[in-house]
Design an enzyme around this catalytic site. Structure first.
Site, PDB file in Angstrom:
ATOM      1  N   CYS A 100       0.820  -1.208   0.000  1.00  0.00           N
ATOM      2  CA  CYS A 100       0.000   0.000   0.000  1.00  0.00           C
ATOM      3  C   CYS A 100       0.862   1.269   0.000  1.00  0.00           C
ATOM      4  O   CYS A 100       1.793   1.396   0.787  1.00  0.00           O
ATOM      5  CB  CYS A 100      -0.897  -0.008   1.234  1.00  0.00           C
ATOM      6  SG  CYS A 100      -1.887   1.486   1.385  1.00  0.00           S
ATOM      7  N   CYS A 139       0.797   4.987   3.170  1.00  0.00           N
ATOM      8  CA  CYS A 139       1.755   5.404   4.194  1.00  0.00           C
ATOM      9  C   CYS A 139       3.134   4.919   3.768  1.00  0.00           C
ATOM     10  O   CYS A 139       3.335   3.715   3.626  1.00  0.00           O
ATOM     11  CB  CYS A 139       1.457   4.733   5.532  1.00  0.00           C
ATOM     12  SG  CYS A 139      -0.159   5.090   6.187  1.00  0.00           S
ATOM     13  N   TYR A 152      -6.789  31.264  -2.274  1.00  0.00           N
ATOM     14  CA  TYR A 152      -7.000  29.809  -2.225  1.00  0.00           C
ATOM     15  C   TYR A 152      -7.761  29.517  -0.925  1.00  0.00           C
ATOM     16  O   TYR A 152      -7.334  28.729  -0.099  1.00  0.00           O
ATOM     17  CB  TYR A 152      -5.671  29.037  -2.239  1.00  0.00           C
ATOM     18  CG  TYR A 152      -4.687  29.470  -3.307  1.00  0.00           C
ATOM     19  CD1 TYR A 152      -4.654  28.829  -4.543  1.00  0.00           C
ATOM     20  CD2 TYR A 152      -3.791  30.512  -3.076  1.00  0.00           C
ATOM     21  CE1 TYR A 152      -3.746  29.227  -5.519  1.00  0.00           C
ATOM     22  CE2 TYR A 152      -2.891  30.913  -4.046  1.00  0.00           C
ATOM     23  CZ  TYR A 152      -2.874  30.270  -5.251  1.00  0.00           C
ATOM     24  OH  TYR A 152      -1.967  30.665  -6.219  1.00  0.00           O
ATOM     25  N   CYS A 184       1.775  22.770   1.710  1.00  0.00           N
ATOM     26  CA  CYS A 184       1.883  21.333   1.957  1.00  0.00           C
ATOM     27  C   CYS A 184       3.029  20.735   1.148  1.00  0.00           C
ATOM     28  O   CYS A 184       3.123  19.517   1.033  1.00  0.00           O
ATOM     29  CB  CYS A 184       0.560  20.633   1.656  1.00  0.00           C
ATOM     30  SG  CYS A 184      -0.046  20.954   0.000  1.00  0.00           S
TER      31      CYS A 184
HETATM   32  C1  LIG Z   1      -4.888  23.669   0.178  1.00  0.00           C
HETATM   33  S1  LIG Z   1      -6.555  24.162  -0.143  1.00  0.00           S
HETATM   34  C2  LIG Z   1      -6.764  25.434   1.059  1.00  0.00           C
HETATM   35  C3  LIG Z   1      -8.176  25.817   1.431  1.00  0.00           C
HETATM   36  C4  LIG Z   1      -8.361  26.611   2.716  1.00  0.00           C
HETATM   37  N1  LIG Z   1      -7.329  27.596   2.929  1.00  0.00           N
HETATM   38  C5  LIG Z   1      -8.482  25.696   3.939  1.00  0.00           C
HETATM   39  O1  LIG Z   1      -7.506  25.572   4.692  1.00  0.00           O
HETATM   40  O2  LIG Z   1      -9.539  25.087   4.104  1.00  0.00           O
HETATM   41  C6  LIG Z   1      -6.359  24.994  -1.661  1.00  0.00           C
HETATM   42  C7  LIG Z   1      -7.652  25.563  -2.233  1.00  0.00           C
HETATM   43  O3  LIG Z   1      -7.289  26.308  -3.407  1.00  0.00           O
HETATM   44  C8  LIG Z   1      -8.220  26.062  -4.435  1.00  0.00           C
HETATM   45  N2  LIG Z   1      -7.458  26.332  -5.672  1.00  0.00           N
HETATM   46  C9  LIG Z   1      -6.652  25.495  -6.361  1.00  0.00           C
HETATM   47  N3  LIG Z   1      -6.060  26.155  -7.379  1.00  0.00           N
HETATM   48  C10 LIG Z   1      -6.498  27.434  -7.326  1.00  0.00           C
HETATM   49  C11 LIG Z   1      -6.233  28.605  -8.108  1.00  0.00           C
HETATM   50  N4  LIG Z   1      -5.390  28.576  -9.127  1.00  0.00           N
HETATM   51  N5  LIG Z   1      -6.849  29.759  -7.753  1.00  0.00           N
HETATM   52  C12 LIG Z   1      -7.721  29.788  -6.708  1.00  0.00           C
HETATM   53  N6  LIG Z   1      -8.011  28.710  -5.940  1.00  0.00           N
HETATM   54  C13 LIG Z   1      -7.400  27.553  -6.239  1.00  0.00           C
HETATM   55  C14 LIG Z   1      -8.693  24.632  -4.201  1.00  0.00           C
HETATM   56  O4  LIG Z   1      -9.985  24.442  -4.748  1.00  0.00           O
HETATM   57  C15 LIG Z   1      -8.674  24.538  -2.662  1.00  0.00           C
HETATM   58  O5  LIG Z   1      -9.924  24.913  -2.135  1.00  0.00           O
END
Ligand SMILES: C[S@@+](CC[C@H](N)C(=O)[O-])C[C@H]1O[C@@H](n2cnc3c(N)ncnc32)[C@H](O)[C@@H]1O
Length: 397
Positions: free
Chosen positions: A39, A42, A239, A334
């Site tokens: 798997c 992990c 984001y 991340c």
């Molecule tokens: C890592 S998550 C963070 C969400 C939020 N900050 C949280 O902690 O719940 C990244 C987010 O960015 C959005 N996303 C991805 N690419 C993007 C882009 N180019 N412009 C705007 N949003 C984007 C995704 O849909 C997702 O909701």
């Protein structure tokens, strides 16, 4: 004894197939499905939790040094909620084989390892029992358990196929993934409720939410500590998902201030608007950060919070953010490699890394979450050596 599984021009990948002299940090993997060729969920179960965190801290430090010329000597902190590193994953996506049997992908492979239980999955995910059911004609099944006590499965059918959903507990909502971020409700409510402190967040379908039960509160607390929002300030939450950080920022800047959130998924934007409807100083827009700032004529901000996917911000977004002249930029990441690359680019343009905390939001895996504070300090010593695009997954290897 290592068996080479992949060769590239720069490095080899290998599985440790026999241990001649074990490291003091080596442990027997708690999960029977973990191991070479098994798997891929992990990849670090064979190391003690302490050792995993030391290794993650080494990876963060190495990326910061190599890509941004920054010396960082921090540690990777535990996220509350899973002291033994197990039972934390509140969202698990199972792949389904042609016989309808669910499992997890083998390490760096499309093959599926059938499993009947997942040790890192949250108990409420395991209670759904999706691993021991048949999901014929599905390509994947995601099981979600929210901090508000909801459970849901999101079924993605194979093209032109209908999945006969097996008998589930009636309290489990069922959504069908229709692609392009759209889900259709088959049973139950179309959203889950996540709770952070006193605030509930609605998350529709399979919209983004942090997977570790302690991550949302930990990251929000760190973002607010670093951003230090004050009444009357103007903040951006880029984001923004369903508005987790925007909520804390909007409460702090108050009615005299303003928060503008940008998110690419329309369903998450609608959730964010609903979740923060008691905070009219927070507004949200659907768009890609790459062009939303120009589209909405955003010319300045006191502080900016960014939380991009693994690919990071990239050169264009970094350059555009610098024009806002924000005093503080808080970067939630991340992927330490893309974070370090972007920090070097910020460094070239007068932003200095003032603090960085790293969190073990993904125990038993190589993944690590970082929160960095950048201060606009044009007269300071530039931190960045020249950044490159070469951010080849050092954490994975
Ligand atoms: C890592 S998550 C963070 C969400 C939020 N900050 C949280 O902690 O719940 C990244 C987010 O960015 C959005 N996303 C991805 N690419 C993007 C882009 N180019 N412009 C705007 N949003 C984007 C995704 O849909 C997702 O909701």
């Amino acid at each position: 004894m290592a068996e080479i599984t992949e060769e590239t021009t720069r490095f080899l990948r290998a599985d440790a197939v026999e241990i001649l002299e074990p490291s003091a940090d080596r442990v027997v993997p708690p999960c029977p499905f973990a191991g070479p060729g098994r798997c891929g969920g992990c990849d670090w179960q064979h190391a003690s939790l302490d050792a995993q965190r030391r290794l993650k801290a080494d990876v963060v430090a190495e990326q910061l040094k190599r890509l941004a010329g920054i010396d960082w000597k921090g540690t990777v902190e535990e996220v509350p909620g899973a002291p033994d590193g197990l039972g934390w994953r509140t969202r698990v996506q199972f792949a389904v084989n042609r016989d309808g049997v669910p499992g997890l992908r083998r390490h760096r492979s499309h093959d599926i390892e059938p499993i009947d239980a997942c040790l890192i999955a949250h108990a409420e995910v395991e209670n759904v029992g999706a691993e021991v059911m048949n999901w014929r004609h599905a390509s994947s099944v995601e099981v979600i358990a929210s901090s508000g006590g909801d459970q849901a499965v999101v079924v993605a059918p194979k093209p032109r196929r209908t999945v006969a959903v097996p008998d589930l507990d009636t309290s489990v909502a069922v959504f069908v993934d229709e692609g392009k971020g759209r889900t259709r409700v088959v049973h139950g409510r179309n959203h889950l409720t996540e709770r952070v402190g006193e605030r509930d967040f609605q998350v529709t379908g399979s919209g983004f939410w942090q997977v570790h039960p302690g991550s949302a509160a930990t990251l929000l607390g760190t973002v607010l500590e670093f951003a230090d929002p004050k009444p009357g300030e103007w903040a951006l939450d880029l984001y923004c998902g369903v508005g987790l950080f925007a909520a804390g920022l909007a409460e702090a800047v108050g009615p005299e201030g303003a928060v503008f959130g940008v998110e690419s998924e329309s369903v998450s934007v609608r959730d964010a608007e609903r979740n923060l409807r008691d905070l009219p100083q927070a507004r949200f827009a659907r768009g890609r950060v790459e062009n939303a700032l120009d589209h909405f004529d955003i010319e300045r901000a006191d502080l900016v919070v960014v939380d991009p996917p693994r690919a990071g911000l990239g050169r264009e977004v970094v350059n555009r953010l610098v024009t806002l002249q924000a005093g503080r930029i808080v970067y939630v990441s991340c992927d330490p490699a893309t974070l370090a690359r972007d920090l070097a680019w910020f460094g070239e343009q007068g932003y200095r890394l003032a603090d960085l905390r790293a969190f073990d939001g993904f125990p038993m895996t190589h993944h690590v979450e970082c929160v960095a504070l950048l201060i606009n300090d044009p007269d300071g010593v530039p931190t960045g050596e020249r950044a490159t695009d070469d951010v080849s997954q050092a954490g994975e290897d």
